[in-house]
Design a protein around this motif. Structure first.
Motif, PDB file in Angstrom:
ATOM      1  N   LEU A 184      15.303 -32.870  -5.213  1.00 17.82           N
ATOM      2  CA  LEU A 184      16.520 -32.047  -5.244  1.00 17.82           C
ATOM      3  C   LEU A 184      17.600 -32.627  -6.148  1.00 17.82           C
ATOM      4  CD1 LEU A 184      16.842 -30.827  -1.549  1.00 17.82           C
ATOM      5  CD2 LEU A 184      16.230 -29.502  -3.565  1.00 17.82           C
ATOM      6  N   GLY A 185      17.740 -33.937  -6.109  1.00 15.64           N
ATOM      7  CA  GLY A 185      18.771 -34.570  -6.927  1.00 15.64           C
ATOM      8  C   GLY A 185      18.565 -34.378  -8.415  1.00 15.64           C
ATOM      9  N   LYS A 233      17.347 -31.533  -9.687  1.00 16.87           N
ATOM     10  CA  LYS A 233      17.213 -30.107 -10.008  1.00 16.87           C
ATOM     11  C   LYS A 233      18.558 -29.399 -10.066  1.00 16.87           C
ATOM     12  CE  LYS A 233      13.586 -27.885  -8.496  1.00 16.87           C
ATOM     13  NZ  LYS A 233      12.569 -28.066  -9.539  1.00 16.87           N
ATOM     14  N   SER A 234      18.533 -28.194 -10.650  1.00 21.18           N
ATOM     15  CA  SER A 234      19.751 -27.381 -10.678  1.00 21.18           C
ATOM     16  C   SER A 234      20.022 -26.861  -9.273  1.00 21.18           C
ATOM     17  CB  SER A 234      19.578 -26.212 -11.631  1.00 21.18           C
ATOM     18  OG  SER A 234      18.724 -25.254 -11.047  1.00 21.18           O
ATOM     19  N   THR A 235      21.275 -26.507  -9.022  1.00 20.06           N
ATOM     20  CA  THR A 235      21.654 -25.992  -7.706  1.00 20.06           C
ATOM     21  C   THR A 235      20.766 -24.825  -7.317  1.00 20.06           C
ATOM     22  OG1 THR A 235      23.935 -26.571  -8.153  1.00 20.06           O
ATOM     23  CG2 THR A 235      23.547 -25.017  -6.365  1.00 20.06           C
ATOM     24  N   GLY A 276      16.963 -25.635  -6.826  1.00 22.90           N
ATOM     25  CA  GLY A 276      16.864 -26.537  -5.679  1.00 22.90           C
ATOM     26  C   GLY A 276      17.086 -25.802  -4.374  1.00 22.90           C
TER      27      GLY A 276
END
Ligand SMILES: Nc1ncnc2c1ncn2[C@@H]1O[C@H](COP(=O)(O)OP(=O)(O)OP(=O)(O)O)[C@@H](O)[C@H]1O
Ligand SMILES: [Mg+2]
Lengths: 267, 257
Positions: free
Chosen positions: B107-108, B110-112, B115
């Protein structure tokens, strides 16, 4: 050892005392209340059979009432769909509000407090009162009922969702934060999956509640199944009115069975 | 260059509870370090100040050559991807599958949008599978996490941390909720990761014997201060008693003799 034993006995004695006092208080309260309102328990109880007999005699749906069934069902469906729409709308709003109000996910402490207060306010004013207030702005209209139920449902669900989110998300929020996830990712990947079952359970419950209260609100606003009930009742057409009530009862029971099934699947 | 450097770090909670007091620690790349100390000594606080789940009140935290003491927002997210964390209670999203939990490690990076919706690339999924295979969880990949045993859950926790491709893994009491058998498996995996993947490991442990057996270096923490920092072999009984501020015969490790 001896001392502890004595201590325990003491605690039990105390509990018994508290219980006796509470029972006495309840009885006293009942007596005072009966006296003030001049309520006669015996008379109240003895009028039960008579009232019951009257209900049975004049309220059993007859052939004329059955003729009205299609119309009743149509209005009932309208009311049910409205309740579903209201509940789903307010649940979505409530979930995002609850995120702001929850300890673990709040954006700022002041805002969290405001959210809690607003939710408490909406929740603690009964929907019927909301309907009466909203009638001034919207008049006798479906919208009045919609917003009245929306506000109370929103208030109640915000509060329960705050509790659910607090309960469910402490651990996983910490882990997702540590992995570098941002707020939206944490909400959709951590909090939502953890709380979705509870959220759905509450939504189903609120749909049932709202169908019941939309009947009452409908009487006020002249819409939906409540309007029909009011109409038949005022025309002294009791069999039809009671058919309306019966159909609501059947619908709510059906819903309970369906939502029970859904709950079993998701939990 | 050290992976991690804490310089004179202090932490005071709510202006009253003093959890860390002028702690200076340096961890070199590839080291396996355990922190031991009594309950409330500040071990968790120390670990959490490294990935900024806790903000140090004073001092400087340097991770991978970068001063991270005050980084915020996007930069903080990027910094956090460099440290994986493993928790005592696993901290998984129990209602999701093993695979999804492992992918959370990405997640860290990836894009909002992608993610939040859980849109992962084929490469990321393959990598997750590879890591699960390595940790012996292939069969569990599509099970929900609440169907797993504690030891399996902790392995999912490790997989999630590995998925970040971290420089450093922080473990806050990774085996405190596990039976001796599962504990050994987890510790062996951690050592294996440290040796073969060259990922630095920093652990909080309650079991002194485990700490001595697995780590090259031990840090003793007592009431927020570092009271021992040296090789595991040199940690003698007397020092242990000092770290735990107890007398001979009072510790549970004494019972074996
Ligand atoms: N969020 C917090 N707010 C206030 N005080 C805290 C908080 N977290 C920890 N503390 C206090 O800081 C001190 C150190 O706590 P910490 O959790 O770091 O200890 P620990 O060594 O990890 O203990 P344990 O072995 O029991 O996990 C304790 O006195 C604790 O009460
Ligand atoms: Mg701790």
């Amino acid at each position: 050892m001896e001392k502890r034993r004595a201590n325990e006995i003491q605690i039990f004695k105390k509990r018994k005392l508290v219980f006796t006092a509470a029972a006495a208080a309840v009885i006293l309260l009942f007596w005072t209340a009966s006296f003030v309102t001049q309520y006669d328990t015996l008379l109240g109880l003895s009028s039960f059979p008579r009232a019951f007999a009257w209900i049975i005699k004049s309220m059993v749906p007859n052939a004329k009432a059955i003729e009205r069934l299609p119309n009743i069902l149509k209005k009932l469906a309208e009311t049910a769909l409205l309740s579903v729409a209201v509940t789903v709308c307010s649940a979505i709003c409530a979930f995002f509000f609850a995120l702001l109000g929850s300890k673990t996910t709040k954006a700022n402490p002041l805002l969290a407090r405001v959210v809690r207060i607003v939710a408490a306010f909406f929740r603690n004013v009964p929907d019927v009162v909301w309907a009466m207030l909203l009638m001034f702005s919207f008049g006798q209209n479906v919208l009045t009922g919609f917003f009245a139920m929306f506000l109370t449902t929103f208030g109640l669900l915000t509060r329960t969702f705050i509790e659910t989110i607090d309960e469910v998300s402490n651990d996983c929020v910490e882990a997702l934060d540590a992995a570098g996830a941002n707020y939206m990712q944490t909400v959709f990947q951590g909090i939502l999956p953890s709380s979705i079952a509870e959220v759905i359970t509450w939504v189903l419950f609120m749909i049932e509640t709202n169908i019941r209260s939309s009947t009452l609100i409908g009487i006020l606003t002249g819409t939906g199944i409540g309007y029909l009930f009011d109409l038949y009742y005022k025309r002294l057409d009791y069999p039809s009115a009671s058919l309306v009530v019966l159909s609501i009862v059947v619908l709510v029971i059906l819903l309970e069975i369906i939502s029970g099934g859904i709950r079993k699947v998701i939990l | 260059m050290p992976v991690l450097e804490l310089r004179n770090v202090s932490k005071t909670y709510n202006n009253t509870t003093r959890a860390l007091h002028d702690v200076s620690v340096t961890v070199e790349e590839g080291e396996f370090v355990s922190i031991i100390g009594p309950s409330g000594a500040g071990k968790s606080t120390l670990l959490r100040s490294v990935n900024r789940l806790v903000d140090a009140t004073r001092g400087v935290v340097i991770l991978d050559g970068q001063d991270i003491t005050r980084v915020r927002g996007k930069e903080l997210r990027r910094v956090r991807t460099k440290t994986g964390m493993i928790f005592q209670h696993y901290n998984l999203v129990n209602r999701l599958s093993v695979m999804e939990n492992v992918l959370h490690g990405r997640l860290g990076h990836k894009s909002t949008f992608s993610g939040a919706l859980g849109l992962y690339t084929e490469r990321e999924k393959e990598q997750a599978f590879f890591i699960l295979e390595r940790l012996g969880l292939t069969e569990q990949a599509y099970k929900r996490c609440d169907e797993l045993s504690g030891g399996q859950k902790q392995r999912v926790g490790i997989a999630r941390a590995l998925m970040q491709e971290p420089k450093l893994i922080l473990c806050d009491e990774p085996i405190a909720s596990l039976d001796p058998n599962a504990s050994k498996i987890i510790m062996d995996y951690l050592r294996d990761i440290n040796k073969t993947m060259k990922i630095t490991c920093l652990l909080n442990l309650h079991q002194v014997d485990v700490a001595i057996k697995y780590s090259e270096r031990i840090i003793g923490l007592t009431a927020g201060r570092v009271t021992y920092d040296g090789p595991a072999q040199k940690l003698d009984k007397k020092t242990i008693y000092e770290i735990y501020q107890s007398n001979e015969g009072e510790l549970i490790t004494d019972m074996k003799e």
